[in-house]
Design an enzyme around this catalytic site. Sequence first.
Site, mmCIF file in Angstrom:
data_model
loop_
_atom_site.group_PDB
_atom_site.id
_atom_site.type_symbol
_atom_site.label_atom_id
_atom_site.label_comp_id
_atom_site.label_asym_id
_atom_site.label_seq_id
_atom_site.Cartn_x
_atom_site.Cartn_y
_atom_site.Cartn_z
ATOM 1 N N GLN A 25 0.831 -1.045 0.020
ATOM 2 C CA GLN A 25 0.056 -0.014 -0.013
ATOM 3 C C GLN A 25 0.741 1.254 0.000
ATOM 4 O O GLN A 25 2.054 1.220 0.486
ATOM 5 C CB GLN A 25 -0.859 0.066 1.380
ATOM 6 C CG GLN A 25 -2.241 -0.888 1.133
ATOM 7 C CD GLN A 25 -3.069 -0.778 2.251
ATOM 8 O OE1 GLN A 25 -3.177 0.397 2.787
ATOM 9 N NE2 GLN A 25 -3.735 -1.705 2.753
ATOM 10 N N ARG A 139 -1.467 -8.534 8.713
ATOM 11 C CA ARG A 139 0.148 -8.351 9.090
ATOM 12 C C ARG A 139 0.525 -6.909 9.246
ATOM 13 O O ARG A 139 1.522 -6.574 9.725
ATOM 14 C CB ARG A 139 0.677 -8.697 7.614
ATOM 15 C CG ARG A 139 2.179 -9.088 7.874
ATOM 16 C CD ARG A 139 2.462 -10.295 8.538
ATOM 17 N NE ARG A 139 3.807 -10.402 9.037
ATOM 18 C CZ ARG A 139 4.505 -9.803 10.233
ATOM 19 N NH1 ARG A 139 3.651 -9.199 10.925
ATOM 20 N NH2 ARG A 139 5.646 -10.081 10.468
ATOM 21 N N TYR A 140 -0.264 -5.884 9.303
ATOM 22 C CA TYR A 140 0.077 -4.506 9.694
ATOM 23 C C TYR A 140 -0.009 -4.490 11.141
ATOM 24 O O TYR A 140 -0.687 -4.982 11.851
ATOM 25 C CB TYR A 140 -1.069 -3.581 8.968
ATOM 26 C CG TYR A 140 -1.003 -3.473 7.361
ATOM 27 C CD1 TYR A 140 -0.057 -4.256 6.862
ATOM 28 C CD2 TYR A 140 -2.138 -2.826 7.026
ATOM 29 C CE1 TYR A 140 -0.320 -4.197 5.173
ATOM 30 C CE2 TYR A 140 -2.350 -2.955 5.524
ATOM 31 C CZ TYR A 140 -1.350 -3.356 4.887
ATOM 32 O OH TYR A 140 -1.120 -3.441 3.389
ATOM 33 N N GLY A 141 1.048 -3.680 11.592
ATOM 34 C CA GLY A 141 1.248 -3.522 12.997
ATOM 35 C C GLY A 141 2.325 -2.454 13.161
ATOM 36 O O GLY A 141 2.922 -1.917 12.236
#
Length: 452
Positions: A25, A139-141
């Site tokens: 993204q 998976r985003y963090g």
Amino acid sequence: MSQRFNYLVIASFILKCLVVTDSFQEHSIRRSSFVSPSLGGGAGRTLRKFGFSHSTTTKRAAVAPVMFLDGLKNDSSQGSDKKNKNDTTNLGNLIVPSVGVGTISWSSKSLTTLQNLELQSVVREASDSNAAFFDTAERYGSHLKTAVGLGWGETESLIRNLLLNSESLVDHDKSNSMKPIIATKFTPSPWRNSVQSVVDACEKSRQRLGVDQIDLYQLHMPDIVQPLKGFGLTLNKDAIYWEGLAECYKRGLVKNVGVCNYGPTLLSQCQEALAKHSVPLASNQIAFSLIGRHNGSQETVDKCNELGIKVLAYYPFAMGLLTGKYSKESLASLDESLTNSAKSVLEIKDLKAYADDVGPLLSEMERIARKRGKTIAQVALNYVICKGAIPIPGARTAAQLKDNIGAMGWRLSTSEILSLEKYADGVRFEGAGFKRTSEKFVGYGVEKWRLD
């Protein structure tokens, strides 16, 4: 034999522990100096009470572009300006804003709780402006945690908290308000090798988001992570994951299913597999922008439009190149602009290499932006909309979100699109640093895919 076994164990351990640095993204970037008018609206409710919006390359300059207006009624040959509340598009059984909000760069400012006041203002502004379409992933963090293989689901939980905190500040009674919509993603991994693994991951995402159904559940990429292929051991699980998506849909865990980084061939195979279960394929998320139409991207967009599959476009700004931020003609020097950005040394080096080539295009974008009272960035996003896709730019501040929203409510004219493509044809954006449009760093090395 024992040495070979040790290699296999080590490779599996590396894959489990190292970061899968996500490049799917647009990171938030800043704009040139033009200012667009602010847009108003209304918005949604709390998460479970929301229901989250029920169903409701090649040179192409010689060919007149296809214009996709969806919820915006206008004369495409002249372009038009309408209010943002009317600028929507269909995505599966959803009606969504024509510009989404990317969340790959979202993380908490606290080490102990999931909170971020800056992002709270972004969510509030998105809800107030009928632009609350958030694209995230399990998976985003936080970057610190993901760097050591942790933080899975953190951004999903953060979005839930932000929406819950915003709901008391939003006027829910406006008849034209749109409910917040969330898209999230499943990460293909070697240890996820069954239909049930997809269902389990979906259920965890649903719980973290605090919703009864996920609006759009996507496969984050084709099954390219194969750490043992050097030993002749590979297992392609794409078909298994398609069955998993179908199962999630049939169980009512999700309202729509989609994929990411699929070319026409894999896209058709996936659609056929899902059709056997009477499950429609709603979307395909790929890298796409004015200077990202090559390597099969434009052909993939065309195929999706033909099949009725909505394209979500990441990197719509080409990592900031199409905002004017990194041009030699911008107010700040190129070196200063890049140095002050939140980009790595490798990314800065690669982006500098594009500066000369992108200059003429930026001049044309600036001309159009000045004529319309828009920003260069808004012209970049509107181009993607006109090609039938939903751009998913990042936004970490309310000001950034407002600028993104300014890309809605109007359309470039046919002549403007042809002119932009003429200047863009000589530039081929491939990404920068480890963030590439057709490859991914996966801990043990780099894996690639093709949109063919």
